[in-house]
Motif scaffolding. Structure first.
Motif, mmCIF file in Angstrom:
data_model
loop_
_atom_site.group_PDB
_atom_site.id
_atom_site.type_symbol
_atom_site.label_atom_id
_atom_site.label_comp_id
_atom_site.label_asym_id
_atom_site.label_seq_id
_atom_site.Cartn_x
_atom_site.Cartn_y
_atom_site.Cartn_z
ATOM 1 N N ARG A 211 0.896 -1.319 0.117
ATOM 2 C CA ARG A 211 0.096 0.044 -0.132
ATOM 3 C C ARG A 211 0.846 0.994 -0.075
ATOM 4 N NH1 ARG A 211 -2.764 -3.338 -1.568
ATOM 5 N NH2 ARG A 211 -2.429 -1.935 -3.376
ATOM 6 N N GLU A 212 2.139 1.110 0.602
ATOM 7 C CA GLU A 212 3.042 2.517 0.550
ATOM 8 C C GLU A 212 3.433 2.914 -0.888
ATOM 9 O OE1 GLU A 212 7.717 1.635 1.042
ATOM 10 O OE2 GLU A 212 6.603 0.362 2.216
ATOM 11 N N PHE A 213 3.261 1.824 -1.876
ATOM 12 C CA PHE A 213 3.330 2.368 -3.049
ATOM 13 C C PHE A 213 2.214 2.938 -3.804
ATOM 14 C CE2 PHE A 213 6.044 -1.309 -2.376
ATOM 15 C CZ PHE A 213 7.309 -0.671 -2.554
ATOM 16 N N ASP A 214 1.032 2.762 -3.256
ATOM 17 C CA ASP A 214 -0.069 3.345 -3.926
ATOM 18 C C ASP A 214 0.220 4.913 -4.299
ATOM 19 O OD1 ASP A 214 -1.073 0.978 -4.041
ATOM 20 O OD2 ASP A 214 -2.546 1.173 -2.380
ATOM 21 N N ASP A 215 0.695 5.468 -3.369
ATOM 22 C CA ASP A 215 0.813 6.945 -3.354
ATOM 23 C C ASP A 215 2.124 7.422 -3.992
ATOM 24 O OD1 ASP A 215 -1.735 7.756 -2.391
ATOM 25 O OD2 ASP A 215 -0.942 7.662 -0.371
ATOM 26 N N ASN A 216 3.425 6.521 -3.656
ATOM 27 C CA ASN A 216 4.692 6.732 -3.734
ATOM 28 C C ASN A 216 4.759 6.895 -5.611
ATOM 29 O OD1 ASN A 216 5.156 7.639 -1.305
ATOM 30 N ND2 ASN A 216 6.383 5.579 -0.798
ATOM 31 N N CYS A 217 4.287 5.693 -6.014
ATOM 32 C CA CYS A 217 4.734 5.223 -7.441
ATOM 33 C C CYS A 217 3.933 5.931 -8.146
ATOM 34 C CB CYS A 217 4.591 3.844 -7.509
ATOM 35 S SG CYS A 217 4.776 3.313 -9.244
ATOM 36 N N ILE A 218 4.624 6.813 -9.321
ATOM 37 C CA ILE A 218 3.724 7.367 -10.096
ATOM 38 C C ILE A 218 3.108 6.644 -11.320
ATOM 39 C CG2 ILE A 218 4.398 9.754 -9.391
ATOM 40 C CD1 ILE A 218 6.430 9.634 -11.675
ATOM 41 N N GLY A 219 3.861 5.453 -11.544
ATOM 42 C CA GLY A 219 3.362 4.440 -12.607
ATOM 43 C C GLY A 219 4.162 4.856 -14.009
ATOM 44 N N CYS A 220 5.404 5.485 -13.887
ATOM 45 C CA CYS A 220 6.117 5.967 -15.078
ATOM 46 C C CYS A 220 6.656 4.776 -16.010
ATOM 47 C CB CYS A 220 6.983 6.950 -14.764
ATOM 48 S SG CYS A 220 8.453 6.224 -13.794
ATOM 49 N N GLY A 221 6.887 3.610 -15.429
ATOM 50 C CA GLY A 221 7.507 2.557 -16.116
ATOM 51 C C GLY A 221 8.982 2.712 -16.200
ATOM 52 N N GLY A 222 9.510 3.650 -15.765
ATOM 53 C CA GLY A 222 11.065 3.666 -16.068
ATOM 54 C C GLY A 222 11.711 2.459 -15.600
ATOM 55 N N CYS A 223 11.332 1.986 -14.558
ATOM 56 C CA CYS A 223 12.152 0.915 -13.827
ATOM 57 C C CYS A 223 12.077 -0.288 -14.877
ATOM 58 C CB CYS A 223 11.439 0.589 -12.456
ATOM 59 S SG CYS A 223 9.722 0.249 -12.374
ATOM 60 N N ASN A 224 11.039 -0.452 -15.509
ATOM 61 C CA ASN A 224 11.031 -1.651 -16.395
ATOM 62 C C ASN A 224 11.675 -1.218 -17.762
ATOM 63 O OD1 ASN A 224 7.487 -1.366 -15.485
ATOM 64 N ND2 ASN A 224 8.704 -3.528 -15.170
ATOM 65 N N THR A 225 11.799 -0.076 -18.105
ATOM 66 C CA THR A 225 12.373 0.139 -19.166
ATOM 67 C C THR A 225 13.647 0.082 -19.191
ATOM 68 O OG1 THR A 225 10.675 2.068 -19.484
ATOM 69 C CG2 THR A 225 12.758 2.347 -20.757
ATOM 70 N N VAL A 226 14.472 0.233 -17.891
ATOM 71 C CA VAL A 226 15.851 0.162 -18.023
ATOM 72 C C VAL A 226 16.199 -1.172 -17.552
ATOM 73 C CG1 VAL A 226 16.319 2.534 -17.396
ATOM 74 C CG2 VAL A 226 15.921 0.913 -15.577
ATOM 75 N N CYS A 227 15.319 -1.969 -17.047
ATOM 76 C CA CYS A 227 15.805 -3.287 -16.745
ATOM 77 C C CYS A 227 16.052 -4.479 -17.656
ATOM 78 C CB CYS A 227 14.425 -3.943 -15.888
ATOM 79 S SG CYS A 227 14.581 -5.568 -15.242
ATOM 80 N N ILE A 228 17.433 -5.006 -17.450
ATOM 81 C CA ILE A 228 17.705 -5.970 -18.522
ATOM 82 C C ILE A 228 16.776 -7.397 -18.481
ATOM 83 C CG2 ILE A 228 19.272 -7.080 -16.816
ATOM 84 C CD1 ILE A 228 19.681 -6.928 -20.567
ATOM 85 N N THR A 229 16.034 -7.676 -17.606
ATOM 86 C CA THR A 229 15.117 -8.775 -17.506
ATOM 87 C C THR A 229 13.580 -8.652 -17.833
ATOM 88 O OG1 THR A 229 14.513 -8.878 -15.210
ATOM 89 C CG2 THR A 229 16.472 -9.785 -15.741
ATOM 90 N N CYS A 230 12.991 -7.389 -17.847
ATOM 91 C CA CYS A 230 11.798 -6.760 -18.335
ATOM 92 C C CYS A 230 11.606 -7.154 -19.867
ATOM 93 C CB CYS A 230 11.482 -5.551 -17.881
ATOM 94 S SG CYS A 230 11.084 -5.409 -16.194
#
Ligand code: SF4
Ligand code: SF4
Length: 335
Positions: A211-230
């Motif tokens: 639930r802490e991510f509901d407000d913190n994460c803006i859903g930009c997808g940047g983490c997936n974009t840079v990930c070698i395994t996504c």
């Protein structure tokens, strides 16, 4: 065999290699370090971690798969020039994860991935010292023996180990020197990988930590974009004009962290909250992949997502929090 040479000689070897291969490596592109074609060894950034992973070299952000018309479907063509890819051990291990997803996750390998991936030869960049955000040792992905050639630096010289005999003729006029790449043996950042059992999945689903991510994460997808395994993508048919039936099918990178990623027909979003999407990502990286394939964790601890997140959400911390929560769940079951 091991050899040593200065940068000027390596550039001559690059020139010879480029008659057959395209060479890709991490290089400065504006304020970022990302993968691109290089002509000289001086363009390669050895002393900093790339912000983006090497996956876009053989898994493009946008790829046309097919062309179609009223009566015909034609597969897109591939430039069959082989590729040399400079990369670090964590990324070699990450690419093994991508290979599994694209080539073993169904009855048939994904031809559109395979036809680009099979052109790639790995030139390992020696990576003896950890960067700030790396946690590859915890994820057991700090070493590899899957490379054609390894390249490192000693004093002001370059050293190479040639494992794939195809490349021996390019190097065998150089001065001999024993060289095998050193690997990182410890990171400043360590994580505890959660020991998740299948019977715990429902309880993990209900944990407050998401639930802490509901407000913190803006859903930009940047983490997936840079990930070698996504590996997630959307598939879209483009019609060339309104009255035509001619067009093409493209696949475009997508991200499980985007707000509408899980919207299904009828408009229902099965993971509408950011925390639910983080749970999905964490479970995929730390449980589902191994449960499906028995090949360890999907995350290789490259730490790029920790560098990229505009909200300072660190996946390494999420791993630790999940590990602690899993232990609490186990203790609760035992008492
Ligand atoms: S550290 Fe982050 S970017 Fe790197 S493999 Fe793990 S989830 Fe992907
Ligand atoms: S980069 Fe950060 S804010 Fe963006 S989707 Fe990933 S966790 Fe959320």
């Amino acid at each position: 065999m091991g050899y040593t040479m200065n940068a000027a000689r390596m550039d001559e070897i690059f020139n010879a290699l480029r008659e057959t291969y395209r060479i890709y490596a991490p290089k400065k592109v504006g304020k970022f370090i990302r993968y691109g074609e290089v002509k000289s060894v001086g363009e390669i950034v050895f002393d900093e971690k790339s912000h983006f992973s090497p996956k876009e070299v053989f898994y493009p952000i946008v790829q046309t798969l097919l062309y179609f018309s009223e009566n015909d479907v034609r597969e897109s063509e591939v430039d069959d020039t082989p590729v040399i890819l400079f990369l670090r051990p964590c990324d070699v291990n990450g690419i093994h994860r991508l290979d599994t997803i694209f080539m073993e996750n169904g009855k048939q390998a994904d031809n559109f991935y395979q036809r680009l991936r099979q052109k790639v030869k790995f030139f390992l960049m020696e990576c003896p010292e950890s960067f700030e955000t790396c946690f590859c040792v915890s994820m057991n992905s700090n070493t590899t023996d899957d490379y054609a050639v390894a390249v490192g630096k000693r004093e002001d010289k370059l050293c190479v180990e040639v494992k794939d005999e195809t490349f021996a003729p390019y190097f065998n006029a150089e001065e001999s020197r024993d060289f095998t790449p050193a690997f990182v043996t410890e990171n400043k950042r360590t994580v505890t990988v959660p020991a998740i059992e299948r019977s715990m999945v429902k309880d993990i689903h209900a944990l407050d930590m998401w639930r802490e991510f509901d407000d913190n994460c803006i859903g930009c997808g940047g983490c997936n974009t840079v990930c070698i395994t996504c590996s997630c993508f959307d598939t879209t048919d483009i019609i060339y004009n309104e009255t035509s039936r001619d067009g093409e099918r493209r696949r475009v990178w997508s991200s499980c962290m985007l707000g509408d990623y899980c919207t299904v027909a009828g408009g229902h979003n099965v993971r509408a909250k950011a925390g639910d999407r983080m749970r999905f990502k964490a479970m995929h990286k730390l449980f589902d992949y191994n449960a499906r394939f028995g090949k360890g964790n999907m995350c290789v601890g490259c730490g790029r997502c920790d560098m990229r997140c505009p909200k300072d959400i660190h996946f390494s911390e999420t791993i630790d929090k999940l590990a602690a929560a899993v232990e609490t769940l186990k203790e609760g079951k035992e008492s």
